[in-house]
Enzyme design. Structure first.
Site, PDB file in Angstrom:
ATOM      1  N   CYS A  98      40.743  37.773  36.503  1.00 26.92           N
ATOM      2  CA  CYS A  98      40.090  38.261  35.228  1.00 26.92           C
ATOM      3  C   CYS A  98      40.741  39.738  35.363  1.00 26.92           C
ATOM      4  CB  CYS A  98      38.793  38.126  34.996  1.00 26.92           C
ATOM      5  SG  CYS A  98      38.096  36.559  34.937  1.00 26.92           S
ATOM      6  N   CYS A 146      35.491  38.412  38.935  1.00 30.53           N
ATOM      7  CA  CYS A 146      36.726  37.349  39.133  1.00 30.53           C
ATOM      8  C   CYS A 146      38.048  38.153  39.223  1.00 30.53           C
ATOM      9  CB  CYS A 146      36.704  36.820  37.413  1.00 30.53           C
ATOM     10  SG  CYS A 146      38.231  36.008  37.064  1.00 30.53           S
TER      11      CYS A 146
END
Length: 107
Positions: free
Chosen positions: A34, A31
């Site tokens: 993230c 991600c």
């Protein structure tokens, strides 16, 4: 102080039973947002040491907890107090926006 890694096995004891409010960063290695959020979460762990427990939960490695939390998108920052979810921040945000939400909980 670095964030604590929580897992399916430790979520109840590390998050739900914590005496301090807990920020749970739900993330995954693949991600991009993230990864962008990670240094901010690390800074928050330092800034709020003693007032807030900061944890990281790998969504891919801990699907039971992700499902239990009701997470449908990552990154998600979930704040728990006294074992209850009090707020969630979904998606990458600037540090100031995250801190503003945390201050509401910690006030």
């Amino acid at each position: 102080m670095s964030p604590t890694v929580v897992t399916d096995a430790t979520f109840a004891s590390d998050v739900l039973q914590s005496e301090l409010p807990v920020l749970v960063d739900v993330w995954a290695t693949w991600c991009g947002p993230c990864r962008q959020l990670s240094p901010i979460v690390d800074q928050i762990a330092e800034d709020y040491a003693g007032r807030l427990v900061v944890t990281k939960l790998d969504a891919d490695a801990n699907p039971a907890t992700v499902e239990q939390m009701g997470v449908v998108s990552i990154p998600t920052l979930a704040v728990y107090s006294a074992g209850e979810l009090v707020t969630s921040i979904i998606g990458a945000r600037p540090k100031a926006a995250i801190v503003a939400e945390l201050e509401k909980v910690l006030a």
